[in-house]
Design a protein around this motif. Structure first.
Motif, PDB file in Angstrom:
ATOM      1  N   ASN B 119      26.618  36.663  38.305  1.00 41.45           N
ATOM      2  CA  ASN B 119      27.589  37.452  39.057  1.00 41.45           C
ATOM      3  C   ASN B 119      26.977  38.758  39.525  1.00 41.45           C
ATOM      4  N   SER B 121      27.827  42.387  42.153  1.00 36.54           N
ATOM      5  CA  SER B 121      28.917  43.103  42.793  1.00 36.54           C
ATOM      6  C   SER B 121      28.337  44.118  43.760  1.00 36.54           C
ATOM      7  N   GLY B 213      33.737  39.956  44.418  1.00 39.75           N
ATOM      8  CA  GLY B 213      32.451  40.032  43.740  1.00 39.75           C
ATOM      9  C   GLY B 213      31.638  38.835  44.168  1.00 39.75           C
TER      10      GLY B 213
ATOM     11  N   GLN C 227      34.893  35.858  33.912  1.00 37.51           N
ATOM     12  CA  GLN C 227      34.963  37.229  34.391  1.00 37.51           C
ATOM     13  C   GLN C 227      35.501  37.395  35.806  1.00 37.51           C
ATOM     14  N   SER C 228      35.058  36.533  36.716  1.00 40.13           N
ATOM     15  CA  SER C 228      35.309  36.840  38.111  1.00 40.13           C
ATOM     16  C   SER C 228      36.797  36.953  38.494  1.00 40.13           C
ATOM     17  N   ALA C 231      38.006  40.213  37.143  1.00 40.54           N
ATOM     18  CA  ALA C 231      37.519  41.351  37.924  1.00 40.54           C
ATOM     19  C   ALA C 231      38.364  41.537  39.173  1.00 40.54           C
ATOM     20  N   THR C 232      38.643  40.424  39.862  1.00 39.85           N
ATOM     21  CA  THR C 232      39.458  40.524  41.076  1.00 39.85           C
ATOM     22  C   THR C 232      40.828  41.103  40.737  1.00 39.85           C
ATOM     23  N   LYS C 235      40.630  44.828  39.995  1.00 37.84           N
ATOM     24  CA  LYS C 235      40.494  45.612  41.225  1.00 37.84           C
ATOM     25  C   LYS C 235      41.817  45.712  41.960  1.00 37.84           C
ATOM     26  N   LEU C 266      31.516  41.695  33.804  1.00 31.40           N
ATOM     27  CA  LEU C 266      32.835  42.154  34.214  1.00 31.40           C
ATOM     28  C   LEU C 266      32.727  43.546  34.822  1.00 31.40           C
ATOM     29  N   LEU C 269      31.154  43.397  38.148  1.00 29.64           N
ATOM     30  CA  LEU C 269      32.035  42.870  39.193  1.00 29.64           C
ATOM     31  C   LEU C 269      33.170  43.821  39.528  1.00 29.64           C
ATOM     32  N   ALA C 270      33.760  44.411  38.499  1.00 27.34           N
ATOM     33  CA  ALA C 270      34.979  45.173  38.735  1.00 27.34           C
ATOM     34  C   ALA C 270      34.713  46.668  38.895  1.00 27.34           C
ATOM     35  N   ALA C 274      37.305  48.299  35.742  1.00 31.02           N
ATOM     36  CA  ALA C 274      37.209  47.720  34.405  1.00 31.02           C
ATOM     37  C   ALA C 274      37.439  48.756  33.315  1.00 31.02           C
TER      38      ALA C 274
END
Lengths: 267, 297, 405, 253, 364
Positions: B119, B121, B213, C227-228, C231-232, C235, C266, C269-270, C274
């Motif tokens: 992953n 971002s 992401g 996680q993804s 994370a979305t 956000k 996480l 991504l966030a 987070a």
């Protein structure tokens, strides 16, 4: 007169095996109308495709001979380049863009032109003057037009490329007698008024000979007869085989065709 | 009421992103009659290129966004050149399968990079505080995404309607031999169609990547997710893609907002578009804006 | 007949491969099948690296003397039928211990493990793995333990009345498993109100869902997924300004998540969204400055792993998953027993005096009735871009539930 | 008895009238031709009869059965067969298969018979084959029996198109421009077949054709269409004298 | 017919019946019979072990499924991107029986042939239902309609508790006249069972194609308007094609359920649908023998790649990524290369070989 197009002894082979043209030569003098006549499958369409560089999509290739247009060798040129050189074809069966409007159809013809958009606009207007029938339906989908209108669209589209030579493939195909006349009148006018050399491929020998200056007759991949149209019109063989007129001068009735049949089979 | 409007706004945001993702499919189909099942992979590739340029090479995000669009432009063009060119004129099933094969190949290539499984971002480059109007909020990322979407879509529809090249692209989709006869270079048009599709895919990838992401699985799934959108809009209509995109976005948000969590339903947002699609197709077999083949018997 | 020829050719090929790697001492064959690509590969990939590295380490440091462990690692792309095929092949090859990955395939192959009496350590910590099973050994606290522990944490620290909670889960057995146990815990007296269970999809925008939760008065969202999507959602929550700045903030949502929801990914991504996320995990994080972290990083460095993999708690999970059979083999050898599935199972069943792993926060122990390795979970909080341990707990209600089962 | 009666048929596409108030009667055993300029509605008329279009108004009767809203397969089952203008052959199949296909409705055996291919299916199929061979023989297609239709020349394909319609064993045969794009020799060939079909097989023929010469020579009755309306009808002599027809279609010679 | 019936050369048919025969020469028939005998006999001489027997079983199951797909996509020309869902319908028919009556109910363990037929019928029913849009939809629109069905199927399985929300549902061990089929014989037993089914279905298709029911399929593919004029109802024919494909898929699904002894939804995803399509194409669309080559080729490739990349992985750093990347990479490459260079599939090689032998002993 200078020869605008010179086809010298070309041989065309499809899929590397099927030979369609066996040494075809023909010349089209500048400013003239030349017709190429012949029966179905004689190789007329193939000849036109060879000249316009459109053999590739059908898996065909010129194996021998050369084609010169306006002094340039165009033998192995692709369709686009041939059009840029100034030789444009109106394909058999019209091939208009059914889902484009009439106006868009005609406009597309100018794709290869490099001159100003004003000149293109002028030409567009000229086309509508030439084919007043089309000016009434500019925003209609071309697919909804009748056969005659489609033929006009196809011709106008080709003319938008401002060609030196226009090639027409069977313009009379599937059209009613009156319309055929109108189309051929138009072809003559284009030749005179716009100074465009014309090469027309036809089965309908009668109409084609009537407007052309010189004609070639093809049979199974070869030119079998050529001469000024006036002469050919009076050639008895041409009369019988291509115009359906018997030696007596009258027309043979289809009803008199003898029917004969084998009646036995081996299995 | 705010709840309702929030769903409407979210639906439109999601929908316009769908529309952008669908745009590439429409562009390719419009000129070459190819349904591109590798579109999701191109979307993902576009996003990864942007990330790579921004984070690993330190290019400012705006420029890497543009650069990524340029790169995918040529990438998609060469994909067409190498794989699709030979298949001009083959039956539809072959062409579909080639794009599926292509998708698999790109999958494999991306698995060779860290992007395939990990992953990532994007660094935040827009204000993180959201815009809130009358209780309905929208993030800057989403807003910018929607704006870019509409700019691109507007540009493309103008291009197809007015420019001669655009018209010639439509002409090719209509009749290839006819196009060749007037001097249109059909291979170039196909290349161009793929290239523009690649460009729009990169844009879509960056916008989606910014929102969710960068996760390869999520990104390439978009290639399939937008199919109902494209079909609903009618495969060859840009306008259709926009309208259908927004419809699908709204359906999805409303399904999530009102169906999920009630009556034991869950995940309806994922399946509702397909159900609606089936129902609409029963009544409009060519989608909402698709061209009816003009057939003469 | 074509098949047979090809198959035979293949077998020759396989034999050749093994011939090359033959050497002195015993070779214990193990097999791992997991999602190195495909869905959940973001976890499966570093995990497989952990397994690979640990076994290399075992062989390189001659931990087993002249003997070696040979573990075949194979991708199944989260597909049970591929897992099954891999497992059958491993059986043919004569493995003594099997490592599995997903919840789906663990459940799918459970019957085979029983029939083959093959000790198995899955990467799935699904509570249901243990039902009617004698050969599955879960390495760390189950998902249910994680989630119930979080629920207990919420009830303990919530101020004023019964906390209203929503569960945000993965739409699969993996996600759904713990929900039942959490509900059972509530039924058993845990003071909590589960308002809704959300099974997420591939959403680009969670506004609708979040607004719905808010309108139902939800205060806490406990996540159990990857996680993804979390994370979305985080956000989106920040955009809607509904995320709590501190634990249990009035009128806001506090987000918590079990095992696979958290970690460095996480935060990657966030980002800021987070912050404040509470996460439970039985693994030691490399962000904690301690001896354990150092060991993990050393191992990763030794085998050339990048920072991302080295610091992943999934890498730690892989290490642990490999350490368990290693430990069993060590103990079997020490006891002078033949290394075979039966004895390894026995060793694990007698592992009440567990072993310490640098990968986890607590000791790994097993017994005949307890097939869960590490029972402790750490609660980590995202703070300034890293997860920091704030608490270490064991779920009481899970113990009660298990005792009642 | 009239075979086919077309009464008051109007067909419009989004406001555009392709046919308006067309009346026709087709007598059994005769060759009836429909002529007219391009876009006059000839093909539309055939489409209405064969069920591809449904008239907006008016009705079509076949032996007093109404077939206005019947679909093509129903109409072909009633005994009205059609050969298309733009070849609509199964181009990926052999000539033989093309013709075998046309016998679809005449073959009566169940699906299970087909799967196990015993008894009835096998017998019916071999009878079917000899019927088809008969048509092949009649249309002189023997040399092409096993060639893929797509690879044959246009002229032969046109013949296959007619042969396939014949294989349906129809009472009425609708021919849509069977001679378009042919030279005189080929036309003579087709004309011979058309006349044989009518005489030997006693099939009513409806012919849509451009070539006035052919039409005038062989038709028993002619309808002239222009802009979707019948502007003249009768025997060839009557039609060729009709001033309206001359003005709209034939033109001054 | 007095001629030598061993060679094709110099042979003529004297009745149409003779031309209908499945094998035109004795030689053909003998070769085929020998081939069948070999198929039945080889497991007695080679012990492949469970894994490879499992692979072989899988190939046979795929053959059943691909035969169906080939009927609808190859012969009838309707692209189905939801074939795995039909296979799933079959598998879940067996699973449903297990869910409602118990994993080892007699219906499951003793009357499994019945259950397999039932699954086929369920597949056919759903196939027909999904085929309904074919009344109105064409080409890509239809393809996407089948894709929608695939998605809806996945959602239903994944969310309905009856289907265990996509988790594995166990299927009991079956009985044969020799008693319960144990673990040791499982894969071999099913090899024979599926082999018999494949042979029966293969002959069924072969016969069907000689009759109007088979020709109708090809007719709607080539030109559905003309098919309409020839008296076939194009819509019904398409629905029938889907139902037929559904039947094969349903049977394949039931077999899958039995061989795996469990049904979980991962086996019936979009990716599987795509794999089936790939098999059909690599084998050769619109040919019967292509349905055999395709699954063999694709599954074998998968296996080979796995082994090769694993071998490579032990020598290269970052080996795991290489191994995992090579599978989709080769899968994609094979599809693309076949479509680019041999769009008619392996069946075409077979055809070329055969037409060569047909003329034997003459060269031309």
């Amino acid at each position: 007169m200078e020869n605008l197009l010179e086809v010298n002894n070309i041989e065309v082979v499809y899929n590397d095996i099927i030979q369609v043209l066996r040494g075809v030569s023909l010349n089209v003098p500048e400013g003239s109308i030349v017709s190429l006549l012949g029966t179905n499958g004689a190789g007329k369409t193939t000849t036109l495709r060879a000249i316009s560089g459109l053999l590739k999509p059908e898996n065909g290739a010129i194996k021998e001979g050369y084609i010169k247009f306006d002094g340039t060798d165009t033998t192995q040129m692709m369709g686009t380049e041939v059009v840029r050189q100034g030789a444009v074809m109106v394909p058999e069966g019209r091939r208009v863009f059914k889902h484009l409007t009439v106006n868009e159809n005609i406009l597309v013809g100018s794709i290869t032109r490099k001159d100003s958009s004003a000149a293109i606009k002028d030409d567009l207007a000229l086309m509508y003057r030439h084919f007043p029938r089309l000016s009434k339906v500019t925003n209609r989908m071309a697919g909804y037009s009748s056969g005659g209108e489609q033929q006009m669209i196809a011709i106008a589209r080709a003319l938008m490329a401002a060609p030196k030579m226009l090639m027409l493939d069977e313009p009379s195909l599937g059209l009613a007698p009156l319309l055929v006349k109108e189309i051929f009148d138009n072809i003559q006018r284009i030749n005179k008024e716009m100074d465009t050399t014309i090469l027309v491929v036809e089965q309908n020998a009668k109409v084609a000979l009537a407007i052309s200056d010189y004609a070639y007759i093809m049979e199974s991949g070869k030119i079998v007869l050529e001469g000024p149209s006036k002469e050919l019109q009076n050639n008895p063989d041409v009369k019988e085989f291509y115009m359906g007129i018997t030696k007596g001068g009258g027309r043979k009735s289809f009803k008199d065709i003898k029917s004969y049949k084998r009646r036995k089979r081996w299995m | 009421m705010v709840y309702f409007f929030q769903i409407v706004v979210s639906g439109i945001v999601v929908g316009s992103i769908y529309a952008l993702a669908a745009l590439g499919l429409v562009l390719v189909y419009k000129s070459s009659r190819v349904a591109n099942f590798a579109h999701g992979q191109i979307i993902a590739a576009g996003a990864f290129i942007t990330y790579f340029l921004t984070v690993d090479l330190g290019v400012p995000i705006f420029f890497s966004f543009l650069a990524s669009m340029v790169i995918t432009f040529f990438l998609a063009m060469s994909v067409e050149r190498i794989f699709l060119r030979r298949l001009i004129g083959e039956p539809i099933i072959s062409v579909i399968m080639v794009t599926i094969g292509l998708a698999s190949i790109i999958d494999g290539l991306i698995y060779l990079t860290p992007f395939g499984t990990e992953n990532f971002s994007f660094p935040a480059f827009l204000p993180t505080t959201p815009l809130t109007i009358a209780g309905v909020s929208i993030s800057w990322t989403q807003l910018v995404g929607v704006i870019i979407t509409f700019i691109l879509i507007g540009g493309f529809s103008w291009f197809f309607k007015k420019s001669t090249v655009g018209i010639s692209m439509r002409a090719v989709s209509d009749d290839q031999f006819g196009s060749m006869s007037v001097g249109i270079s059909v291979p170039r048009v196909f290349g161009l169609a793929w290239a523009t599709a690649g460009l729009s895919a990169a844009a879509a990838g960056c916008i989606i990547g910014n929102i969710t992401g960068l996760n390869f699985d999520t990104l390439h799934a978009f290639g399939i997710v937008v199919f109902p959108v494209v079909i609903l809009g009618g495969l060859d209509s840009i306008m259709g893609a926009v309208v259908a995109g927004i419809i699908m976005g709204l359906i999805q948000q409303f399904a999530t907002g009102y169906l999920d969590g009630n009556w034991g339903l869950n995940g309806t947002g994922d399946v509702a578009p397909y159900i609606v699609l089936l129902i609409i197709l029963l009544f409009k077999p060519h989608g909402l804006f698709g061209i009816h083949e003009i057939e003469r018997v | 007949m074509k098949e047979t020829r090809m198959v035979r050719g293949l077998m020759v090929l396989v034999l050749l491969v093994f011939a090359v790697s033959a050497h002195a001492g015993e070779v214990y064959k193990l097999g791992f099948s997991g999602a190195i690509t495909g869905p959940t590969s973001d976890a499966g990939n570093p995990l497989s690296k952990g397994i690979e590295d640990w076994f290399k380490y075992v062989n390189d440091t001659k931990m087993l003397g002249d003997d070696k462990i040979e573990c075949t690692i194979r991708d199944d792309q989260y597909k049970t039928d591929v897992t099954k095929r891999n497992f059958e092949e491993y059986l043919d090859e004569g493995i003594v211990f099997y490592l599995n990955y997903s919840t789906g395939s663990t459940l799918g192959l459970k019957m085979d493990f029983e029939e083959e009496m093959m000790p198995t350590v899955p990467s799935s910590y699904h509570e249901g793995n243990l039902v009617n099973s004698n050969y599955i050994f879960i390495p760390v606290a189950t998902y249910s333990e994680n989630m119930v522990a979080l629920a207990e944490y919420v009830t303990k620290n919530h101020k004023g009345g019964t906390p209203k909670v929503a569960l945000f889960i993965h739409p699969s057995a993996f996600g759904r498993g713990p929900v039942d146990d959490t509900k059972k815990a509530v039924a058993a007296g845990l003071d909590m109100d589960i308002v809704e269970v959300v099974e997420h999809g591939k959403d680009l925008d969670n506004s609708a869902m979040l607004k719905r939760l808010m309108s139902k008065g939800v205060q806490y969202v406990i996540c159990h997924t990857v996680q993804s999507p979390v994370a979305t959602m985080l956000k989106d929550a920040m955009r809607l300004n509904v995320n709590a700045k501190s634990f249990g903030e009035e009128g806001k949502l506090t987000f918590l998540g079990a095992h696979y929801t958290g970690g460095a990914d996480l935060i990657a991504l966030a980002g800021d969204a987070a912050e404040g996320f509470l996460w439970t995990c039985s693994y030691n994080l490399t962000t904690e400055d301690n001896e354990k972290s150092k060991k993990q990083l050393e191992l990763a460095k030794k085998y050339g792993r990048d920072d991302k993999a080295a610091n992943s708690h999934n890498y730690a999970a892989g290490i642990l998953q490999a350490q368990i059979p290693t430990e069993a083999i060590l103990r079997a050898k020490k006891a002078g027993l033949e290394v075979n599935p039966e004895n390894l199972t026995k060793m694990l069943n007698d592992m009440a005096n567990g072993f310490d792993s640098f990968a986890t926060v607590g000791p790994v122990t097993y017994s005949k009735d307890d097939h869960v390795g590490v029972d402790v979970v750490n609660i980590y909080k995202a703070d300034g871009g890293v997860f920091k341990a704030i608490n270490s707990i064991e779920s009481e209600y899970m113990k009660k539930l298990r005792a009642g089962m | 008895m009239t075979e086919l009666k077309i009464s008051d048929v109007t067909l419009s596409f989004g406001g555009l009238k392709a046919l308006s108030d067309v009346d026709m009667t087709i007598e059994p055993g005769l060759i009836t031709s429909i002529i007219g300029p391009n876009g006059a509605g000839k093909t539309s008329m055939l489409n209405c009869i064969s069920g591809f279009y449904h008239p907006t108004q008016g009705d079509i009767f076949y032996k007093d059965k109404k077939l206005t809203h019947a679909s093509p397969h129903q109409i072909s089952n009633m005994g009205i067969a059609r050969a298309f203008q733009n070849l609509e052959l199964f181009s990926g199949l052999t000539v033989l298969d093309n013709l075998l296909l046309a016998r679809h409705q005449n073959l009566k055996y169940s699906f299970l018979h087909a799967v196990f291919f015993f008894g009835k299916a096998s017998r019916v199929e071999s009878e079917n084959r000899s019927f088809v061979e008969d048509v092949i023989d009649f249309m002189e297609l023997e040399p092409y029996r096993k060639s893929l239709v797509g690879n044959l020349s246009y002229g032969i394909q046109k013949k296959v198109e007619v042969a396939r319609a014949l294989t349906l064993a129809p009472d009425i045969l609708l021919l849509d421009e069977p001679m378009a794009g042919m030279n005189i020799e080929e036309k003579e060939d087709i004309v011979r077949f058309v006349m044989d079909i009518q005489k030997e097989r006693n099939i009513t023929v409806v012919l849509v054709e451009h070539d006035l010469g052919v039409v005038m020579d062989i038709s028993d009755r002619i309808y002239v269409l222009d802009f979707g309306e019948v502007i003249g009808s009768g025997t060839p002599e009557e039609v060729s004298q009709n001033p309206k027809v001359i003005e709209a279609y034939i033109g001054e010679e | 017919m007095s001629q030598n019936r061993w060679l094709a050369t110099g042979n003529f048919y004297t009745t149409y019946r003779e031309e209908q025969r499945t094998f035109s020469t004795h030689l053909d028939r003998t070769i085929f019979t020998l081939f069948l005998v070999l198929l039945f006999a080889w497991p007695m001489f080679f012990d492949l072990g469970n894994k490879y027997m499992f692979v072989v079983d899988n190939i046979l199951i795929a053959i059943v499924a691909v035969m169906g797909l080939n009927l609808v996509t190859g012969f009838a020309g309707l692209i189905s991107i939801g074939h795995a869902a039909f296979v799933g319908i079959g598998a879940y028919t067996v699973a449903s029986v297990c869910r409602t009556m118990g994993t080892s109910h007699e219906l499951v363990t003793h009357f499994w042939p019945l259950l397999i037929v039932l699954s086929g019928l369920m597949g056919a029913i759903f196939g027909g239902l999904v085929g309904l849009p074919a009344f109105r939809l064409k080409h890509l629109y239809l393809a996407i309609a089948t894709l929608s069905f695939q998605m809806i199927f996945q959602w239903v399985i994944n969310f309905m508790t009856f289907f265990n929300q996509g988790q594995t549902i166990s299927i009991g061990r079956v009985y044969w006249i020799t008693g319960k089929v144990g673990r040791g014989d499982h894969y071999e037993f099913w090899y024979y069972a599926i082999l018999v089914i494949v042979i029966l279905l293969g002959f069924g298709i072969r016969n069907l194609l000689k009759t109007k029911y088979g020709r109708a399929l090809v007719a709607v593919r080539d030109n559905d308007r003309a098919a309409d004029a020839m008296g076939m109802h194009p819509g019904l024919t398409k629905v029938y094609a889907f139902a037929l494909a559904g039947f094969f898929a349903g049977v394949a699904g039931a077999l899958h359920a039995y061989v795996f002894r469990g049904v979980g939804f991962e086996s019936f995803t979009l990716h599987e649908s795509v794999s089936y399509l790939a098999m059909a194409i690599v084998g050769g669309l619109g040919t019967l023998n292509g349905s055999f080559w395709g699954p063999v080729a694709i599954r074998m490739l998968d296996l080979q790649v796995e082994h090769l990349s694993e071998a490579a992985a032990s020598y290269l750093p970052q080996g795991t990524n290489l191994a995992t990347a090579s599978k989709p990479l080769t899968f994609g490459l094979v599809i693309v290369l076949f479509l680019m260079f041999e769009p008619r599939g392996i069946a075409n090689w077979w055809r070329i070989t055969k037409s060569y032998t047909k003329l034997w002993p003459f060269r031309y």
